[in-house]
Enzyme design. Structure first.
Site, PDB file in Angstrom:
ATOM      1  N   SER A 142      15.215  69.831  40.872  1.00  0.00           N
ATOM      2  CA  SER A 142      15.996  69.095  39.838  1.00  0.00           C
ATOM      3  C   SER A 142      15.242  67.813  39.448  1.00  0.00           C
ATOM      4  O   SER A 142      14.597  67.460  40.036  1.00  0.00           O
ATOM      5  CB  SER A 142      17.381  68.809  40.756  1.00  0.00           C
ATOM      6  OG  SER A 142      18.115  67.792  39.971  1.00  0.00           O
ATOM      7  N   TYR A 155      21.755  65.470  48.269  1.00  0.00           N
ATOM      8  CA  TYR A 155      21.272  66.249  47.050  1.00  0.00           C
ATOM      9  C   TYR A 155      19.694  65.673  46.787  1.00  0.00           C
ATOM     10  O   TYR A 155      18.840  66.403  46.504  1.00  0.00           O
ATOM     11  CB  TYR A 155      22.128  66.333  45.776  1.00  0.00           C
ATOM     12  CG  TYR A 155      22.069  67.309  44.955  1.00  0.00           C
ATOM     13  CD1 TYR A 155      22.337  68.776  44.922  1.00  0.00           C
ATOM     14  CD2 TYR A 155      21.065  66.901  43.722  1.00  0.00           C
ATOM     15  CE1 TYR A 155      22.029  69.607  43.943  1.00  0.00           C
ATOM     16  CE2 TYR A 155      20.796  67.708  42.625  1.00  0.00           C
ATOM     17  CZ  TYR A 155      21.266  69.126  42.783  1.00  0.00           C
ATOM     18  OH  TYR A 155      20.818  69.915  41.631  1.00  0.00           O
TER      19      TYR A 155
END
Ligand code: NAD
Length: 260
Positions: A142, A155
């Site tokens: 990401s 995350y």
């Protein structure tokens, strides 16, 4: 070069994973789908992919938070297709809260699904790739593997860790025809991001469109979402022979997010 090869794509019943499964299927790769969802809908999806791409499609219900099930998914692919040629570690979840309020079980779940599952699947798949003298590992990280945002401690930690794992595996396979790389998407409009749009719309009392526009304006200079099809095309490129010497790195598909 893709015809007859076998790909495991984790978290491919939805969103980016499904985009990648479609892109690999379109090249003639047999697909092992994985992820949650209604069993009938998954069977319909398998039938659709078989017809659309003329490839074989299997499904593993393995829960990526369970190491034993991750290994069983890889074993299922070896049994069904004779080996694992392409492994795409895509399954992922999100939870947002400030560090002081972040529930311990959410931290552990995110680290397990977004990071440890990739370690387990790579460990299980590498012997097959080494036996077949070819392999491609693509980890879906990401923009949050490269930079941080508030309220996303687990995350961001998992995605940074996934880029570290990508580099180690690339070094350990450097003198073989097996490569390991990552893709770092920015905002892609999938159920994972839709939930964040819904939450922000409810919290701030704004429309869906306004919430989407604010989400993009905050991070993504192009002001456009990347698409699962675009991420799928980059995954196909990383699996192609043009990418033979691309090793241990990441490709950002983030509308300029991390150029800032
Ligand atoms: P999504 O919610 O649409 O899809 C997630 C997939 O993972 C689904 O198939 C779901 O069933 C599966 N999954 C969830 N938990 C699982 C588990 N325990 N075991 C097996 N499968 C599980 O999300 P998405 O946006 O397509 O995200 C896919 C990946 O892309 C994630 O790793 C995410 O972090 C990453 N990513 C997404 C974006 C974005 O903007 N959407 C941006 C950057 C990175």
């Amino acid at each position: 070069m893709f015809k007859g090869k076998a790909a495991v794509v984790t978290g491919s019943t939805s969103g980016i994973g499904l985009g990648i499964a479609r892109a690999l299927g379109a090249q003639g790769t047999n697909i092992m789908l994985n992820g949650f969802g209604d069993r009938k809908a998954i069977e319909a999806l398998m039938a659709e992919l078989r017809v659309q791409y003329d490839v074989e499609v299997d499904y593993s219900p393995a829960d990526m938070s369970r190491p034993q099930q991750v290994s069983e998914m890889i074993a299922q692919c070896v049994d069904r297709f004779g080996g694992v040629d392409i492994l795409v570690n895509n399954a992922g979840i999100q939870h947002t809260a400030p560090v002081e309020e972040f529930p311990m079980e959410k931290w552990e779940q995110i680290i397990a699904i977004n990071l440890s599952s990739a370690f387990c699947s790579i460990k299980a798949a590498l012997p097959s790739m080494r036996r077949r003298h070819w392999g491609r590992i693509v980890n879906i990280a990401s923009a949050h593997g490269l930079v941080a945002s508030t309220t996303k401690s687990a995350y961001v930690a998992a995605k940074h860790g996934l880029l570290g794992l990508t580099k180690v595996v690339a070094l350990e396979t450097a003198q073989s025809p097996i490569t390991c790389n990552a893709i770092c998407p920015g905002w892609v409009l999938t159920p994972l991001v839709q939930k964040q749009i819904d939450d922000a719309a409810a919290r701030d009392g704004i429309s869906q469109d306004e919430s989407k526009a604010r989400l993009l304006a905050e991070k993504q200079p192009s002001l456009e979402f990347a698409t699962p099809e675009q991420i799928g095309a980059v995954a196909v490129f990383l699996c192609s022979s043009a990418a033979d010497q691309i090793r241990g790195t990441s490709i950002s598909v983030d509308g300029g997010w991390t150029a800032q």
